[in-house]
Design a protein around this motif. Sequence first.
Motif, short mmCIF file in Angstrom:
data_model
loop_
_atom_site.label_atom_id
_atom_site.label_comp_id
_atom_site.label_asym_id
_atom_site.label_seq_id
_atom_site.Cartn_x
_atom_site.Cartn_y
_atom_site.Cartn_z
N SER A 24 -27.40 12.40 -17.89
CA SER A 24 -27.34 11.68 -19.16
C SER A 24 -26.01 10.99 -19.43
CB SER A 24 -27.65 12.64 -20.32
OG SER A 24 -26.70 13.69 -20.32
N ASN A 25 -24.95 11.45 -18.86
CA ASN A 25 -23.63 10.88 -19.15
C ASN A 25 -23.09 10.18 -17.90
OD1 ASN A 25 -21.33 10.20 -20.53
ND2 ASN A 25 -20.44 12.24 -20.47
N VAL A 26 -23.67 9.06 -17.56
CA VAL A 26 -23.33 8.30 -16.34
C VAL A 26 -22.76 6.95 -16.75
CG1 VAL A 26 -24.19 7.30 -14.20
CG2 VAL A 26 -25.20 9.41 -15.08
N ARG A 27 -21.66 6.58 -16.15
CA ARG A 27 -21.03 5.29 -16.43
C ARG A 27 -20.72 4.58 -15.12
NH1 ARG A 27 -22.73 6.71 -20.57
NH2 ARG A 27 -21.64 7.11 -22.50
N ASN A 28 -20.87 3.26 -15.14
CA ASN A 28 -20.45 2.42 -14.03
C ASN A 28 -19.09 1.82 -14.40
OD1 ASN A 28 -20.49 0.87 -11.66
ND2 ASN A 28 -21.51 -0.82 -12.67
N LEU A 29 -18.12 1.93 -13.52
CA LEU A 29 -16.80 1.37 -13.79
C LEU A 29 -16.93 -0.15 -13.83
CD1 LEU A 29 -13.76 1.78 -14.17
CD2 LEU A 29 -13.53 1.70 -11.68
N GLU A 30 -16.95 -0.70 -15.02
CA GLU A 30 -17.16 -2.13 -15.20
C GLU A 30 -16.03 -2.92 -14.56
OE1 GLU A 30 -17.81 -5.31 -18.80
OE2 GLU A 30 -18.41 -3.23 -19.09
N GLY A 31 -16.38 -3.92 -13.79
CA GLY A 31 -15.40 -4.75 -13.14
C GLY A 31 -15.03 -4.29 -11.75
N SER A 32 -15.44 -3.10 -11.36
CA SER A 32 -15.25 -2.56 -10.02
C SER A 32 -13.86 -1.96 -9.81
CB SER A 32 -15.49 -3.63 -8.95
OG SER A 32 -14.37 -4.50 -8.86
N LEU A 33 -13.74 -1.29 -8.68
CA LEU A 33 -12.46 -0.69 -8.29
C LEU A 33 -11.41 -1.77 -8.09
CD1 LEU A 33 -10.80 1.77 -7.50
CD2 LEU A 33 -11.66 1.52 -5.18
N PHE A 34 -11.82 -2.92 -7.56
CA PHE A 34 -10.85 -4.00 -7.35
C PHE A 34 -10.26 -4.48 -8.67
CE2 PHE A 34 -12.99 -5.53 -3.15
CZ PHE A 34 -12.55 -4.39 -2.51
N GLN A 52 -2.62 1.14 -2.51
CA GLN A 52 -3.47 0.14 -1.86
C GLN A 52 -4.93 0.56 -1.90
OE1 GLN A 52 -1.61 -0.05 2.03
NE2 GLN A 52 -0.55 -1.91 1.43
N VAL A 53 -5.80 -0.45 -1.79
CA VAL A 53 -7.24 -0.26 -1.75
C VAL A 53 -7.75 -0.95 -0.49
CG1 VAL A 53 -9.41 -0.83 -2.92
CG2 VAL A 53 -7.38 -0.28 -4.27
N HIS A 54 -8.68 -0.33 0.20
CA HIS A 54 -9.25 -0.96 1.39
C HIS A 54 -10.24 -2.04 0.94
CE1 HIS A 54 -11.48 -1.69 5.03
NE2 HIS A 54 -10.53 -1.06 5.68
N PRO A 55 -10.03 -3.30 1.33
CA PRO A 55 -10.89 -4.39 0.86
C PRO A 55 -12.20 -4.58 1.61
CG PRO A 55 -9.14 -5.28 2.17
CD PRO A 55 -8.89 -3.79 2.08
N TYR A 56 -12.54 -3.74 2.56
CA TYR A 56 -13.75 -3.81 3.36
C TYR A 56 -13.66 -4.91 4.41
CZ TYR A 56 -18.61 -4.00 4.79
OH TYR A 56 -19.75 -4.02 5.52
N TRP A 60 -14.43 -9.74 0.89
CA TRP A 60 -14.25 -8.85 -0.25
C TRP A 60 -12.78 -8.80 -0.66
CZ3 TRP A 60 -17.92 -6.89 -3.27
CH2 TRP A 60 -19.23 -6.89 -2.78
N GLY A 61 -11.90 -8.96 0.31
CA GLY A 61 -10.47 -8.94 0.03
C GLY A 61 -10.02 -10.05 -0.90
N LYS A 62 -10.79 -11.13 -1.01
CA LYS A 62 -10.45 -12.21 -1.93
C LYS A 62 -10.49 -11.75 -3.39
CE LYS A 62 -11.84 -16.09 0.95
NZ LYS A 62 -12.58 -17.34 0.98
N MET A 63 -11.20 -10.66 -3.65
CA MET A 63 -11.30 -10.13 -5.01
C MET A 63 -10.11 -9.23 -5.37
SD MET A 63 -15.36 -9.16 -4.96
CE MET A 63 -15.22 -8.18 -6.44
N LEU A 64 -9.26 -8.95 -4.39
CA LEU A 64 -8.18 -7.99 -4.57
C LEU A 64 -6.83 -8.68 -4.35
CD1 LEU A 64 -7.65 -4.91 -4.91
CD2 LEU A 64 -7.75 -4.75 -2.43
N ARG A 65 -5.88 -8.42 -5.24
CA ARG A 65 -4.54 -8.99 -5.06
C ARG A 65 -4.00 -8.59 -3.69
NH1 ARG A 65 -2.31 -6.59 -10.20
NH2 ARG A 65 -0.79 -5.81 -8.73
N ALA A 66 -3.37 -9.52 -3.00
CA ALA A 66 -2.93 -9.34 -1.61
C ALA A 66 -2.05 -8.10 -1.44
CB ALA A 66 -2.19 -10.58 -1.12
N GLU A 67 -1.16 -7.82 -2.38
CA GLU A 67 -0.26 -6.68 -2.23
C GLU A 67 -0.97 -5.33 -2.35
OE1 GLU A 67 0.14 -7.81 -6.65
OE2 GLU A 67 -0.14 -8.87 -4.74
#
Length: 74
Positions: A24-34, A52-56, A60-67
Motif C-alpha cells: 500500500s505504501n509504494v512510491r516511484n522516485l519521480e524524475g529517476s535516479l539520474f 557517481q552513478v553508472h549511466p548504463y 542513457w548517459g546523456k541524461m546524467l551530468r558528465a561529472e
Amino acid sequence: IVVYGSGGVRSARLADALRKRGFSNVRNLEGSLFAWANEGRPIFQGTKPATQVHPYDWLWGKMLRAELHGGRAD
C-alpha cells in the motif's frame, strides 16, 4: 517502498505491480535516479556516500551530468 530506475519508466511499472500485489505504501522516485543525482541530492552505494552513478550506456548517459558518470558509458 521506494522504487527507482535510470529513467523512471520501468520503476513506474514495478510500483504499479507492487500495488496490485497488495503493497500500500509504494512510491516511484519521480524524475529517476539520474534526476536525483543531477539535482545534487545524496546518493549511496550500500551505506557509503557515492559521487557517481553508472549511466548504463552512452545514450542513457546523456541524461546524467558528465561529472556524475561512473564506469564506462560507451
